[in-house]
Design a protein around this motif. Structure first.
Motif, mmCIF file in Angstrom:
data_model
loop_
_atom_site.group_PDB
_atom_site.id
_atom_site.type_symbol
_atom_site.label_atom_id
_atom_site.label_comp_id
_atom_site.label_asym_id
_atom_site.label_seq_id
_atom_site.Cartn_x
_atom_site.Cartn_y
_atom_site.Cartn_z
ATOM 1 N N VAL A 387 23.101 -4.504 -29.869
ATOM 2 C CA VAL A 387 24.497 -4.357 -30.574
ATOM 3 C C VAL A 387 23.994 -3.282 -31.749
ATOM 4 N N GLU A 388 22.985 -3.348 -32.255
ATOM 5 C CA GLU A 388 22.796 -2.439 -33.516
ATOM 6 C C GLU A 388 22.381 -1.015 -32.938
ATOM 7 N N ASN A 389 21.881 -0.915 -31.734
ATOM 8 C CA ASN A 389 21.317 0.499 -31.346
ATOM 9 C C ASN A 389 21.918 1.276 -30.048
ATOM 10 N N SER A 390 22.889 0.573 -29.518
ATOM 11 C CA SER A 390 23.498 0.904 -28.318
ATOM 12 C C SER A 390 24.484 2.234 -28.289
ATOM 13 N N GLY A 391 24.907 2.459 -29.433
ATOM 14 C CA GLY A 391 25.889 3.492 -29.942
ATOM 15 C C GLY A 391 27.385 3.276 -29.168
ATOM 16 N N SER A 392 27.858 4.207 -28.782
ATOM 17 C CA SER A 392 29.176 4.229 -28.294
ATOM 18 C C SER A 392 29.218 5.196 -27.072
ATOM 19 N N PRO A 393 30.045 4.707 -26.030
ATOM 20 C CA PRO A 393 30.449 3.294 -25.615
ATOM 21 C C PRO A 393 29.302 2.424 -25.932
ATOM 22 N N PRO A 394 29.863 1.210 -26.255
ATOM 23 C CA PRO A 394 28.714 0.188 -26.484
ATOM 24 C C PRO A 394 28.074 -0.434 -25.100
ATOM 25 N N ILE A 395 26.603 -0.693 -25.083
ATOM 26 C CA ILE A 395 26.145 -1.392 -23.956
ATOM 27 C C ILE A 395 26.058 -2.926 -24.326
ATOM 28 N N LEU A 396 26.732 -3.761 -23.388
ATOM 29 C CA LEU A 396 26.925 -4.962 -23.707
ATOM 30 C C LEU A 396 25.689 -5.834 -23.587
ATOM 31 N N PRO A 397 25.256 -6.574 -24.649
ATOM 32 C CA PRO A 397 23.804 -7.334 -24.495
ATOM 33 C C PRO A 397 23.941 -8.299 -23.430
ATOM 34 N N ASN A 398 24.951 -9.064 -23.322
ATOM 35 C CA ASN A 398 24.963 -9.991 -22.126
ATOM 36 C C ASN A 398 25.017 -9.543 -20.749
ATOM 37 N N VAL A 399 25.244 -7.983 -20.582
ATOM 38 C CA VAL A 399 24.981 -7.439 -19.341
ATOM 39 C C VAL A 399 23.502 -6.851 -19.200
ATOM 40 N N LEU A 400 23.025 -6.374 -20.266
ATOM 41 C CA LEU A 400 21.749 -5.900 -20.285
ATOM 42 C C LEU A 400 20.717 -6.659 -20.190
ATOM 43 N N ALA A 401 20.986 -7.785 -20.995
ATOM 44 C CA ALA A 401 20.076 -8.814 -21.235
ATOM 45 C C ALA A 401 20.426 -10.458 -21.333
ATOM 46 N N PRO A 402 20.983 -10.793 -20.250
ATOM 47 C CA PRO A 402 21.600 -12.060 -20.092
ATOM 48 C C PRO A 402 20.866 -13.161 -20.580
ATOM 49 N N ARG A 403 19.473 -13.236 -20.242
ATOM 50 C CA ARG A 403 18.631 -14.131 -20.923
ATOM 51 C C ARG A 403 17.213 -13.806 -21.023
ATOM 52 N N GLU A 404 16.989 -12.434 -20.998
ATOM 53 C CA GLU A 404 15.529 -11.830 -21.068
ATOM 54 C C GLU A 404 15.132 -11.898 -22.610
ATOM 55 N N GLY A 406 12.070 -10.277 -25.266
ATOM 56 C CA GLY A 406 11.570 -8.936 -25.485
ATOM 57 C C GLY A 406 10.734 -8.447 -24.558
ATOM 58 N N VAL A 407 9.475 -9.411 -24.308
ATOM 59 C CA VAL A 407 8.567 -9.049 -23.321
ATOM 60 C C VAL A 407 9.207 -8.836 -21.760
ATOM 61 N N GLN A 408 10.190 -9.733 -21.230
ATOM 62 C CA GLN A 408 10.982 -9.716 -20.216
ATOM 63 C C GLN A 408 11.588 -8.473 -19.928
ATOM 64 N N LEU A 409 12.213 -7.848 -21.088
ATOM 65 C CA LEU A 409 13.080 -6.791 -21.055
ATOM 66 C C LEU A 409 12.259 -5.654 -20.699
ATOM 67 N N LEU A 410 11.115 -5.535 -21.399
ATOM 68 C CA LEU A 410 9.927 -4.594 -21.030
ATOM 69 C C LEU A 410 9.615 -4.496 -19.860
ATOM 70 N N ASN A 411 9.549 -5.672 -19.241
ATOM 71 C CA ASN A 411 8.920 -5.778 -17.688
ATOM 72 C C ASN A 411 10.181 -5.285 -16.514
ATOM 73 N N LEU A 412 11.456 -4.966 -17.235
ATOM 74 C CA LEU A 412 12.473 -4.430 -16.017
ATOM 75 C C LEU A 412 11.833 -3.177 -15.701
ATOM 76 N N TYR A 419 20.458 0.722 -14.601
ATOM 77 C CA TYR A 419 21.561 0.103 -13.865
ATOM 78 C C TYR A 419 22.457 -0.740 -14.395
ATOM 79 N N ARG A 420 21.701 -1.694 -15.072
ATOM 80 C CA ARG A 420 22.553 -2.639 -15.830
ATOM 81 C C ARG A 420 23.360 -2.191 -17.051
ATOM 82 N N CYS A 421 22.642 -1.138 -17.675
ATOM 83 C CA CYS A 421 23.632 -0.261 -18.652
ATOM 84 C C CYS A 421 24.812 0.347 -18.163
ATOM 85 N N GLN A 422 24.669 0.923 -16.985
ATOM 86 C CA GLN A 422 25.715 1.419 -16.406
ATOM 87 C C GLN A 422 26.813 0.606 -15.841
ATOM 88 N N LYS A 423 26.471 -0.546 -15.877
ATOM 89 C CA LYS A 423 27.551 -1.516 -15.492
ATOM 90 C C LYS A 423 28.563 -1.744 -16.627
#
Length: 463
Positions: A387-404, A406-412, A419-423
């Protein structure tokens, strides 16, 4: 033993009802690793089942089950022996396969669609519902792959083999033998197998039905048509534009048997069961070793654990899933299926013990743990950062990281992250790439800061 249980059903219920309703909490030493989820599915008791349930999901602690076994004490008075087991996710007898798909498998499909290797294993005693679960999950995967919700024109191909010992057979080609040969790169190739291109859900369903009809089964004490081999469904997703592919494996492992079943079928079944148990033991070591390797790599350590994938045909075929030297991102899901019946409490405990041994926990509660380090972030902290760093238009946290975490998001993989961001509405590829690079730069900075802190901590003081 069955007769002992039947004669003491009333006493069993009385002993269970007298137990403390709030047992001592099980203390976890960490959270799930970055690339693997270990789950348990408790199948419902059969309507004609004469035995009570011995497996009880703990209401006060998520993902923990209590197992209560009736013990024939030498004093002549039956007593309870209780044990508990913890997994990453627990599915009760009321859970549907559709719920399991949504919670476990749905993430594997876009992961493979975008170039990763997703693998699902179903493990358990014969008659515990493995084949039932995998068959339904295969059809749900087929629906997702062909319903047009995934972006990009890609080609889908299916291969399904039966693996018994060191022998492999093509289930989509009338069980014709398949040779497992290692190429110059050390990768096991399935020589002689047919790969079938599919274009819609019905074609995939027809191939699954065909494979099922050629699956090797045999009667056992618990099941008239028990799976006596490993069925490996491989779905290859090819991108003609980039000449790359992703892989999705759905694996129904051979059913384990109890000693009473082996005794009833003789030496041939004993040899068969021994081969199955060896392959499952090697598989356990490989799954756990790969999870440890992933956790170590993300913490910046270079020493990798030994992974014995050459010790069985099953793990040789899946080498690229386990190889710590591999460069392709991998995600693994394990579903340990158990029969809750008191008569099957022994095999069910073995299955739950197997599932527990697969878990590689990332420490989160140590006193000296640096919670500012990205690898230790919870999902809530990850979402806050997005939320703090995605800028505009916002990248939705529930789309990029629904349950990940920090270490799990790094492993993407970079492809899946972007692809998740562009959704998210209005987010373009450059925007998605910028956020990914910012996230990784933060991780690299935290690693360097951590190493510097360690050096300062051990440096001799001036005197």
């Amino acid at each position: 033993m069955d007769q002992f249980y039947l004669e003491n059903v009333a006493r069993y219920h009385k002993l269970v009802n007298a137990l403390d309703a709030t047992p001592k909490p099980r203390v976890s030493t960490g959270e799930a690793g970055p690339s693997m989820v270990v789950s348990t599915r408790i199948r419902p008791l059969a309507e004609d089942e004469s035995f009570p349930s011995a497996i009880f999901p703990r209401s006060t602690q998520q993902n923990v089950v209590d197992v209560h076994e009736l013990y024939n004490h030498p004093s002549g008075i039956p007593i309870l022996k209780s044990s508990d087991y913890e997994v990453d996710r627990l599915f009760t007898p009321e859970s549907t396969t559709e719920q399991i798909y949504t919670n476990l498998v749905a993430d594997l499909v876009p992961f493979a669609w975008n170039g990763g290797i997703g693998t699902l294993f179903a493990y358990g005693q014969t008659g515990s519902g493995k084949t039932f679960t995998v068959s339904r999950l295969e059809r749900l995967v087929a629906e997702t792959l062909t319903n047009g919700t995934l972006e990009g024109g890609k080609e889908i191909s299916m291969t399904i083999i039966d693996l018994a010992g060191n022998a492999a057979f093509d289930l989509l080609n009338e069980r014709k033998p398949v040779s497992l040969l290692e190429d110059a790169s050390g990768v096991t190739q399935m020589v002689g197998v047919n790969e079938h291109k599919v274009h819609n859900k019905q074609e995939m369903a027809d191939l699954i039905e065909l494979a099922t009809s050629f699956r090797r089964t045999a009667p056992t004490f618990k099941n008239d048509a028990s799976s006596r081999s490993h069925a490996i469904c491989r779905i290859r997703i090819q991108d003609p534009a980039s000449n790359s592919d992703g892989l999705l494996y759905l694996i129904d492992l051979a059913g384990s048997e109890s000693a009473r079943d082996v005794a009833a079928h003789g030496a041939d079944r004993m040899r068969e069961t021994r081969e199955i148990n060896i392959s499952l033991s090697v598989l356990k070591d490989c799954i756990r070793g790969k999870a440890e390797a992933d956790a170590l790599a993300l913490s910046g350590r270079r020493k990798m654990p030994y992974i014995p994938f050459r010790q069985s045909a099953l793990t040789r075929v899946l080498k690229h899933v386990f190889d710590p030297a591999g460069t392709r991102p991998c995600k693994t899901v394990v579903i340990a299926c158990v029969n809750p019946s008191l008569a099957d409490v022994g095999p069910s405990k073995n299955t739950l013990r197997f599932a527990e041994m697969l878990r590689v926990l990332v420490p989160v509660g140590e006193k000296d743990l640096d919670m500012e380090a990205l690898v230790n972030w919870t999902n809530a902290r990850v979402r806050e950062w997005i939320v703090e760093n995605s800028g505009s238009p916002p990248i939705l946290p529930n789309v990029l990281a629904p349950r990940e975490s920090g270490v799990q998001l790094l492993n993407l993989s970079s492809t899946e992250f972007e692809y998740r961001c562009q959704k998210c509405p209005g987010v373009k590829s450059a925007h998605a790439r910028a956020l990914r690079l910012k996230f990784w730069q933060l991780h690299n900075d935290s690693l360097q800061t951590g190493e510097a802190s360690k050096e300062l901590a051990v440096a001799p003081s001036a005197s």
